[in-house]
Design a protein around this motif. Sequence first.
Motif, PDB file in Angstrom:
ATOM      1  N   LYS A   1       0.843  -1.197   0.000  1.00 18.21           N
ATOM      2  CA  LYS A   1       0.000   0.000   0.000  1.00 18.21           C
ATOM      3  C   LYS A   1       0.875   1.242   0.000  1.00 18.21           C
ATOM      4  CE  LYS A   1      -3.801   2.316   0.460  1.00 18.21           C
ATOM      5  NZ  LYS A   1      -4.797   2.253  -0.602  1.00 18.21           N
TER       6      LYS A   1
ATOM      7  N   PHE B   1       0.691   5.708  -0.051  1.00 14.55           N
ATOM      8  CA  PHE B   1      -0.094   6.933   0.030  1.00 14.55           C
ATOM      9  C   PHE B   1       0.739   8.025  -0.636  1.00 14.55           C
ATOM     10  CE2 PHE B   1      -1.382   4.425   3.768  1.00 14.55           C
ATOM     11  CZ  PHE B   1      -2.748   4.352   3.546  1.00 14.55           C
TER      12      PHE B   1
ATOM     13  N   THR C   1      -8.941  -5.600   7.083  1.00 16.55           N
ATOM     14  CA  THR C   1     -10.331  -5.507   7.548  1.00 16.55           C
ATOM     15  C   THR C   1     -11.261  -4.787   6.574  1.00 16.55           C
ATOM     16  OG1 THR C   1      -9.772  -3.481   8.751  1.00 16.55           O
ATOM     17  CG2 THR C   1      -9.691  -5.537   9.992  1.00 16.55           C
ATOM     18  N   GLY C   2     -10.717  -4.264   5.498  1.00 11.70           N
ATOM     19  CA  GLY C   2     -11.575  -3.616   4.502  1.00 11.70           C
ATOM     20  C   GLY C   2     -11.696  -2.115   4.684  1.00 11.70           C
ATOM     21  N   LEU C   3     -10.882  -1.521   5.556  1.00 10.82           N
ATOM     22  CA  LEU C   3     -10.917  -0.065   5.715  1.00 10.82           C
ATOM     23  C   LEU C   3      -9.951   0.630   4.763  1.00 10.82           C
ATOM     24  CD1 LEU C   3     -11.204   0.523   9.575  1.00 10.82           C
ATOM     25  CD2 LEU C   3     -12.954   0.844   7.838  1.00 10.82           C
ATOM     26  N   ALA C   4      -9.123  -0.156   4.108  1.00 13.43           N
ATOM     27  CA  ALA C   4      -8.213   0.397   3.093  1.00 13.43           C
ATOM     28  C   ALA C   4      -8.072  -0.637   1.981  1.00 13.43           C
ATOM     29  CB  ALA C   4      -6.859   0.701   3.708  1.00 13.43           C
ATOM     30  N   ARG C   5      -7.849  -0.137   0.775  1.00  9.31           N
ATOM     31  CA  ARG C   5      -7.695  -1.050  -0.365  1.00  9.31           C
ATOM     32  C   ARG C   5      -6.222  -1.302  -0.628  1.00  9.31           C
ATOM     33  NH1 ARG C   5     -11.825   1.762  -2.552  1.00  9.31           N
ATOM     34  NH2 ARG C   5     -10.362   3.296  -3.337  1.00  9.31           N
TER      35      ARG C   5
ATOM     36  N   LYS D   1     -15.638  -6.752   2.065  1.00 15.11           N
ATOM     37  CA  LYS D   1     -16.928  -6.576   2.745  1.00 15.11           C
ATOM     38  C   LYS D   1     -17.525  -7.946   3.089  1.00 15.11           C
ATOM     39  CE  LYS D   1     -18.957  -2.943   3.673  1.00 15.11           C
ATOM     40  NZ  LYS D   1     -18.984  -2.500   5.033  1.00 15.11           N
TER      41      LYS D   1
ATOM     42  N   PRO E   1      -9.994  -1.055  17.309  1.00 13.52           N
ATOM     43  CA  PRO E   1      -8.965  -0.119  16.846  1.00 13.52           C
ATOM     44  C   PRO E   1      -8.134   0.448  17.994  1.00 13.52           C
ATOM     45  CG  PRO E   1     -11.110   0.917  16.820  1.00 13.52           C
ATOM     46  CD  PRO E   1     -11.328  -0.488  17.284  1.00 13.52           C
ATOM     47  N   ASP E   2      -7.058   1.138  17.638  1.00 10.61           N
ATOM     48  CA  ASP E   2      -6.179   1.690  18.674  1.00 10.61           C
ATOM     49  C   ASP E   2      -6.849   2.813  19.459  1.00 10.61           C
ATOM     50  OD1 ASP E   2      -6.167   3.347  16.489  1.00 10.61           O
ATOM     51  OD2 ASP E   2      -4.048   3.838  16.603  1.00 10.61           O
ATOM     52  N   GLU E   3      -7.882   3.428  18.880  1.00 12.58           N
ATOM     53  CA  GLU E   3      -8.636   4.441  19.611  1.00 12.58           C
ATOM     54  C   GLU E   3     -10.070   3.951  19.733  1.00 12.58           C
ATOM     55  OE1 GLU E   3      -8.352   8.269  17.734  1.00 12.58           O
ATOM     56  OE2 GLU E   3      -6.180   8.098  17.562  1.00 12.58           O
TER      57      GLU E   3
ATOM     58  N   ILE F   1     -12.213   4.868   2.011  1.00  7.27           N
ATOM     59  CA  ILE F   1     -11.720   3.486   1.998  1.00  7.27           C
ATOM     60  C   ILE F   1     -10.610   3.446   0.960  1.00  7.27           C
ATOM     61  CG2 ILE F   1     -12.368   1.037   1.875  1.00  7.27           C
ATOM     62  CD1 ILE F   1     -15.307   1.964   2.107  1.00  7.27           C
ATOM     63  N   CYS F   2      -9.541   4.174   1.259  1.00  2.12           N
ATOM     64  CA  CYS F   2      -8.516   4.314   0.217  1.00  2.12           C
ATOM     65  C   CYS F   2      -7.250   3.558   0.611  1.00  2.12           C
ATOM     66  CB  CYS F   2      -8.200   5.772   0.002  1.00  2.12           C
ATOM     67  SG  CYS F   2      -7.687   6.605   1.484  1.00  2.12           S
TER      68      CYS F   2
END
Lengths: 327, 244
Positions: free
Chosen positions: A16, A18, A55-59, A77, A87-89, B243-244
Amino acid sequence: MNSENTAAIEALDVAKHFGQVEAVKGVSFCVNAGEIFGFLGPNGAGKTTTINMLTGLARPDHGRISYFGRDYTANLKKAQHLMGVVPDESNLYPEMSGLDNLSFCASLYGMGKKERETRSRELLASFGLTDASKRAFGGYSRGMKRRLTIAAGIIHHPKILFLDEPTTGVDVASARRIRELIAGLKSSGTTVFLTTHYIEEAQRLCDRIAFIVDGRIVRMDAVAELLRQTHGKHVVELTTSGSLTQMREEVLRGFSNVEFEFPADNILRSITEQALALAPLIRFLEERGIAVTEARAVKPSLEDVFIRVTGIEVDRMKKEKEKKGPQ
Amino acid sequence: MKQWIAFWNIFSKDIRTYYLKPPNLSWGIIFPLAWTLMFFIRSGGDVDLFALLPGVMTMSILFGTTSLLSVTITFEKKGRSFERLLLAPISLEYLMLAKTSGAIMFGAINAFVPLIIAAFIVDLGAVSWALLICGVVLTSVVSTFLGLFIAVAVSEVFEAQTFSNFFRFPMVFLCGLFFPIERLPVFLRPLSYVLPLTYGGDILQGAVNQSALMPSALSLAALVVFCAGLFLLSVRTIRVKWIC
């Protein structure tokens, strides 16, 4: 499908980025069904990004993610009913009570009213939160918040639980209780994917551990095996009267056949295959005005393995994380 | 999985947590009253309630839905509780419909506040109720989805409020509610027809005063297109940005 024989989680070359930053650089690992798998690394190493991808929160940009032998990369999903995520928070609703929060989380997994109320009360009891069940979540202490967030993560009996820094910033008693709960989850057959910066916690709880640094897994093995590899060495720790910072290079040059670590300003650790005669080293330091106040043989721990593998001081990592702190 | 359980609980949680809170309830009543009173004072007491009603109803819907939805979604995103919803095994489209259904209902109820007040003052026997209900519901849906579009485009609560006004105020003045479109400068008229509120307001004009500018079927169809467009665009933005 027999989940005992299949990997609960399988990540293959998952990557991944960014923008220009490569957060995760092609990690591959398997988590066996029913084990506690530790994912350790410093801040910014890619732990949370990896969890988000799993977990599907990022691709993921690249790679394959499978659960129990089935490839879910294209549609994570569809795998979300298998997993619980802490999560951590803490991310529950501050204005809702503990009981309402749990019941609401259960409803997201299609649980009927009676079932979710029973399950919520059961979890509140086993997490020691029954007395606070009617109080707003926003008024809970940090430890209570963490416990309720973990309870929310397992409300639907997930086969896999992702725990991101579960004990960060909580008091000692709450942390111990959370560790007992995690061990209890393993006994009940839940697969746990755990990230933590408390190395001793990972050593106590995990079956296997992967160290991630700068987006790459640098070592992965069973805890017992990681310790065995280090146990063959002789480690001696010297505490000195003054700072060794200015003298590091000189020590390394003077004893080039010895491996040294400097875990603190006034602590020097020697690691050798054979027992080391300490007199020359002590004399060497004394000649430079540094007295040795204490010398002790160190039984290697996972922390040592971590430092050796990652080159990162654990204390610094803890401080950085605690400074950031959970919500 | 019984997805309707998740849908119902998200909807009812939002109603309890946001829409039934006293400040929001009072907003729903005070806002339409304030607008009605403002026009009443401006006209020196000689106000045509039938001419006023479609405009006040439309604005009540627009401000009620966009204000609340854009702020609540941004708030949940910021507090990370929205992540919990994204981790639930329900489709994103279904989830967003559940999240917006409370605002749609709130907007529709807001619209009926001035109507109920008007019922005590004038005879509403000539109102086309079926068309009015369709108009109120669709205007509420389109305004809510506009709020959703704003919410997913920003990351801070204050940005949501600023961005909402960027859309709302020009829309109020260009959609023909208070200045007939034919009296607008020629170069502004095409703009009116790309605003969803133009069609929502026109349906209500037709239902209350039988003086719609466009055929009702055309306005209803336009609103459906706007609803679908804004919703799909918002869901796509969530997929790309969140969801990136």
